[in-house]
Design a protein around this motif. Structure first.
Motif, PDB file in Angstrom:
ATOM      1  N   ASP A 122       1.772  -0.157   3.040  1.00 48.86           N
ATOM      2  CA  ASP A 122       0.594  -0.989   2.846  1.00 48.86           C
ATOM      3  C   ASP A 122       0.899  -2.454   3.131  1.00 48.86           C
ATOM      4  O   ASP A 122       0.106  -3.164   3.744  1.00 48.86           O
ATOM      5  CB  ASP A 122       0.065  -0.822   1.423  1.00 48.86           C
ATOM      6  CG  ASP A 122      -0.311   0.618   1.115  1.00 48.86           C
ATOM      7  OD1 ASP A 122      -0.926   1.263   1.977  1.00 48.86           O
ATOM      8  OD2 ASP A 122       0.021   1.093   0.023  1.00 48.86           O
ATOM      9  N   GLY A 176      -0.744   3.160  -4.972  1.00 46.06           N
ATOM     10  CA  GLY A 176      -1.156   2.144  -5.931  1.00 46.06           C
ATOM     11  C   GLY A 176      -2.535   2.341  -6.523  1.00 46.06           C
ATOM     12  O   GLY A 176      -3.051   1.447  -7.201  1.00 46.06           O
ATOM     13  N   ASP A 177      -3.168   3.483  -6.287  1.00 41.14           N
ATOM     14  CA  ASP A 177      -4.498   3.740  -6.841  1.00 41.14           C
ATOM     15  C   ASP A 177      -4.390   3.854  -8.357  1.00 41.14           C
ATOM     16  O   ASP A 177      -3.749   4.772  -8.874  1.00 41.14           O
ATOM     17  CB  ASP A 177      -5.058   5.034  -6.242  1.00 41.14           C
ATOM     18  CG  ASP A 177      -6.430   5.393  -6.791  1.00 41.14           C
ATOM     19  OD1 ASP A 177      -6.964   4.645  -7.633  1.00 41.14           O
ATOM     20  OD2 ASP A 177      -6.975   6.435  -6.364  1.00 41.14           O
ATOM     21  N   GLN A 191      -0.326  -1.861 -12.089  1.00 37.53           N
ATOM     22  CA  GLN A 191       0.443  -2.613 -11.106  1.00 37.53           C
ATOM     23  C   GLN A 191       1.624  -3.280 -11.798  1.00 37.53           C
ATOM     24  O   GLN A 191       1.582  -3.599 -12.986  1.00 37.53           O
ATOM     25  CB  GLN A 191      -0.424  -3.670 -10.411  1.00 37.53           C
ATOM     26  CG  GLN A 191      -1.542  -3.104  -9.572  1.00 37.53           C
ATOM     27  CD  GLN A 191      -1.048  -2.308  -8.379  1.00 37.53           C
ATOM     28  OE1 GLN A 191       0.091  -2.469  -7.947  1.00 37.53           O
ATOM     29  NE2 GLN A 191      -1.897  -1.435  -7.843  1.00 37.53           N
ATOM     30  N   THR A 208       1.057   8.210  -8.615  1.00 36.81           N
ATOM     31  CA  THR A 208       1.702   7.061  -7.993  1.00 36.81           C
ATOM     32  C   THR A 208       3.062   6.791  -8.619  1.00 36.81           C
ATOM     33  O   THR A 208       3.305   7.121  -9.786  1.00 36.81           O
ATOM     34  CB  THR A 208       0.846   5.792  -8.132  1.00 36.81           C
ATOM     35  OG1 THR A 208       0.735   5.449  -9.522  1.00 36.81           O
ATOM     36  CG2 THR A 208      -0.549   6.007  -7.552  1.00 36.81           C
ATOM     37  N   SER A 253      -0.775  -3.036  -4.006  1.00 39.15           N
ATOM     38  CA  SER A 253       0.123  -1.922  -3.708  1.00 39.15           C
ATOM     39  C   SER A 253       1.516  -2.453  -3.415  1.00 39.15           C
ATOM     40  O   SER A 253       1.674  -3.410  -2.657  1.00 39.15           O
ATOM     41  CB  SER A 253      -0.373  -1.122  -2.498  1.00 39.15           C
ATOM     42  OG  SER A 253       0.590  -0.155  -2.125  1.00 39.15           O
TER      43      SER A 253
END
Length: 568
Positions: A51, A436-437, A483, A443, A46
Motif C-alpha cells: 500500500d 489494515g482494514d 492502527q 490483519t 496501512s
C-alpha cells in the motif's frame, strides 16, 4: 550463470545510460505486478509495503532517500541542516522551503497548508495512523507563508528527518481530506482509493485487491516526465507467477518482492525476457510474539489488547526456547540462498546500527528443552505438550500466503514440537493480512494469533522512527482503529525512556550505541524472534530502462524516470 551473480550482480540495468525523453507519455503503457495486491492508497491507514509503495506513485514526501541511502530533496529546494540555517542551532526546529510552482494533480497549488494538514491528520487524537511514529517528539507545525514549513520539536532533536520524509510519510491534500479527520478517516473511501497527488501518475480506477489503472499526471513538475502515458498496477497471484510474468513470458515490466528460492530465480532468468535486481537494506523476516491474549473466548475489543496479558508467551523461558529451537541457516538455505543472511537483530542494517551482542546461528533443541525444564514448564499429562500454570503451550502461528513462508511454518512447527510446543498453522491472503482494514479479523495489526511471521523494513539509514514502533503507546487497539506499529503490544518504560534519549542524542557513534541497546531490549524482552536478514529482490523487463533498485525507500521511488528502451 551462478546464483550469486544473479542475485547480487544483476543490477547492471540500473547503470544503463538514461534515454532522453521525447515528451511526456511517449512510451505508452508500463505494467507493474505486486503479488500482494494493494487494498488502499493511503499509507497512513496501512503499514503494508504494497500500500505504501503503490501510493508512492501518486503522493510524495518533501524529501526521500536515494539508492545510496542519502537524503535528497523532493518537493523542497534543499535538505535543511544546521550549516545552511534550515535546522536551528538548538536543534528544536527544522524549516522546509517548498519548491515554488508545485501543483497538485487537480491543478491547484501545493502549499505549506497541505503539509501542516498532513501532520494534523496523522496525529488526530481520535484517529489511528499507521505512520504516527514519524511525528514522535513533534510539538507543532507552523506555516509562516505558503512555501515555508516549520516543524517544532519538544526537545532538541539531532535527527529531525522523521516527519514528511520517505515513502511512508507523504503529503496528502488538505482540500481533499478535510472531512476525513480522526475516526472518520477509514470511512473516506473515495479519498483513500483516489488520492490527489504531486507524483508522476494519477489514479483513473482503483479496484482494491486487484488492479489500479493510472495515467500521467498532467501537472507533474517535469513537463517531459513520466515517459509512460499510462500505468497498470496489478495485484494478486503469487511470487512465482510474478517472476515468470516478467522474466519468462514478458507479460509485465516489473515484478516486486520475488520471495523465491534462488534456483527458481535462476531458472526464470533463462527465459530471456527480464533480469532480477537485488540489494540488502534493513528488511527482516521475523516472528512477532503476541504479548496479549488473542483468545476468541474474550469479548471483541479486548482480544489482543493490554487488558489481557498472554498466558505464557511473556515468559522468557518460553520465547527464548522457541528461538533456540530454530535452525536459521537452514531457513536461509531453503528460502533465500545468497539473498538471505542469518540475523539475531530487529535492525540488521546499516552495519553501524547492527548489534553484535547476540548469536543465534546454531540450533539448540537440547538447550531449549533444558531451559523449559528448568523453568518448571513441563508436560504433566504425557500428551507431548508442555504446560505453564496449567495452560498447554498451544499456539496459533499465522503468516501471509506465500510458498517460502509456508515452508518456514512447516519447519518451525516441527522444531517447536520437539520442545513440547504445539503450533497450529494458518496463512492469510497477503492483500488482507497487510491491508489494515479495521473491520477485518485477519490483519497483522489486529494480531488475532499467538505468533505471526512477516517482513518489515524502514526508510533511510537511521532507525530512530523505526525503533519508535515499539513504544508503549504505538500498540494497535480499538481506539486507534487497530492502527499502530507496535504489533506485539510489548511495553517497557525503560525502553520508552531510552528511545527519548536517542531522539536527543547527536553523533553517529552515540546514536548507534543507543540504537543497539534498544534493539537488544526488544529481542531479549521477547517482542519478536528475528529469522532472516533478507535482500530485496525484484525483476524488470529487458525493455524497461531507468530502473534503480532502492532498498532505503519506496522501490518505485524513481518511476518518473523509467522509460522504454529504443528498439524494443
Amino acid at each position: 550463470m551462478k546464483t550469486k551473480t544473479l542475485l547480487l550482480g544483476a543490477i547492471a540495468s540500473a547503470a544503463m545510460a538514461s534515454a532522453a525523453f521525447a515528451e511526456r507519455g511517449s512510451d505508452g503503457n508500463v505494467s507493474i505486478l505486486y503479488w500482494q495486491a494493494p487494498s488502499i492508497l493511503n499509507p497512513f491507514l496501512s503499514g503494508g509495503t504494497k500500500d505504501v509503495e503503490s501510493a508512492s506513485l501518486v503522493i510524495e514526501p518533501l524529501a526521500r532517500y536515494n539508492e545510496a541511502g542519502e537524503l535528497v530533496p523532493w518537493l523542497v529546494e534543499e535538505i535543511p541542516t544546521v550549516e545552511n540555517g534550515g535546522v536551528s542551532e538548538d536543534l528544536t526546529t527544522i524549516t522546509w522551503k517548498i519548491t515554488p510552482g508545485l501543483k497538485w494533480s487537480d491543478g491547484t497549488a501545493f502549499t505549506s497548508a497541505d503539509v501542516k494538514f498532513t501532520y494534523d491528520y496523522c496525529t488526530h487524537p481520535e484517529g489511528g495512523c499507521a505512520q504516527v511514529t514519524k511525528f514522535e517528539g513533534v510539538e507543532s507545525v507552523e506555516t509562516p507563508d505558503d512555501l515555508t514549513v516549520v516543524v517544532n520539536f519538544s526537545e532538541p532533536t539531532p535527527f529531525p528527518y522523521g516527519p514528511f520524509v520517505g515513502g511512508e510519510s507523504p503529503i496528502i491534500q488538505a482540500a481533499q481530506f478535510a472531512d476525513c479527520m480522526g475516526a472518520k478517516a477509514p470511512e473516506c473511501t473515495e479519498q483513500n482509493f483516489n488520492p490527489i497527488g504531486t507524483g508522476p501518475f494519477v489514479v483513473d480506477e482503483f479496484r482494491p485487491n486487484d488492479v489500479i489503472t493510472m495515467s500521467a499526471n498532467p501537472n507533474f513538475r517535469d513537463p517531459d516526465k513520466p515517459a509512460f502515458a499510462t500505468l497498470t498496477f496489478k495485484g494478486g497471484g503469487d511470487a512465482t507467477a510474478a517472476g515468470r510474468a516478467v522474466m519468462e513470458t514478458g507479460e509485465f515490466d516489473y515484478a516486486w518482492n520475488l520471495q523465491l528460492a534462488p534456483d527458481v530465480i535462476a531458472e526464470m532468468q533463462e527465459g530471456g525476457k527480464g533480469v532480477p535486481v537485488a540489494g540488502f537494506g534493513p528488511l527482516l523476516e521475523r516472528i512477532m510474539i503476541n504479548q496479549t491474549d488473542p483468545s476468541p473466548n474474550l469479548p471483541e475489543g479486548e482480544r489482543s489488547t493490554a487488558k489481557h496479558p498472554h498466558p505464557f508467551l511473556t515468559d522468557p523461558a518460553v520465547y527464548k526456547a522457541m528461538s533456540m529451537a530454530i535452525d536459521r541457516p537452514l531457513l536461509v538455505e531453503v528460502g533465500y540462498g545468497q539473498a538471505g543472511k542469518v540475523t539475531c537483530n530487529w535492525v540488521p542494517a546499516p552495519e553501524a546500527f547492527a548489534s553484535t551482542s547476540m548469536t543465534c546461528d546454531t540450533q539448540d533443541i537440547a538447550g531449549a528443552n533444558k531451559m523449559l525444564d528448568d523453568a518448571g514448564i513441563v508436560d504433566t499429562d504425557g500428551d507431548g505438550i508442555r504446560e505453564k500454570d496449567g495452560v498447554p503451550l498451544k499456539i496459533l502461528y499465522q503468516t501471509s500466503t506465500n510458498a517460502v513462508r509456508q515452508d518456514f511454518q512447516a519447519l518451525i512447527k516441527q522444531w517447536w514440537s520437539e520442545i513440547g510446543i504445539e503450533a497450529e498453522l494458518r496463512n492469510v491472503n497477503a492483500s488482507v493480512f497487510f491491508g489494515g482494514d479495521p473491520g477485518s479479523p485477519d490483519t497483522f495489526q489486529k494480531f488475532y494469533a499467538d505468533v505471526e511471521m512477516y517482513a518489515n523494513t524502514f526508510n533511510g539509514t537511521d532507525p530512530q522512527s523505526y525503533l519508535g514502533n515499539m513504544l508503549c503507546d504505538k500498540a494497535p487497539r480499538p481506539e486507534t482503529q487497530w492502527q499502530g506499529e507496535n504489533i506485539s503490544r510489548w511495553c517497557s518504560e525503560e525502553y520508552d525512556a531510552l528511545h527519548a534519549e536517542l531522539a536527543q542524542t547527536a553523533g553517529l557513534e552515540a546514536r548507534a550505541e543507543i540504537a543497539k541497546r534498544l534493539n537488544d531490549m526488544v529481542i531479549e524482552g521477547g517482542a519478536m524472534i528475528p529469522l532472516v536478514h533478507r535482500g530485496r529482490l525484484s525483476a524488470h523487463a529487458n525493455t524497461l530502462g531507468g530502473v534503480i533498485l532502492n532498498v532505503w525507500d519506496s522501490e518505485l521511488w524513481n518511476v518518473a524516470d523509467w522509460y522504454r528502451l529504443e528498439g524494443s
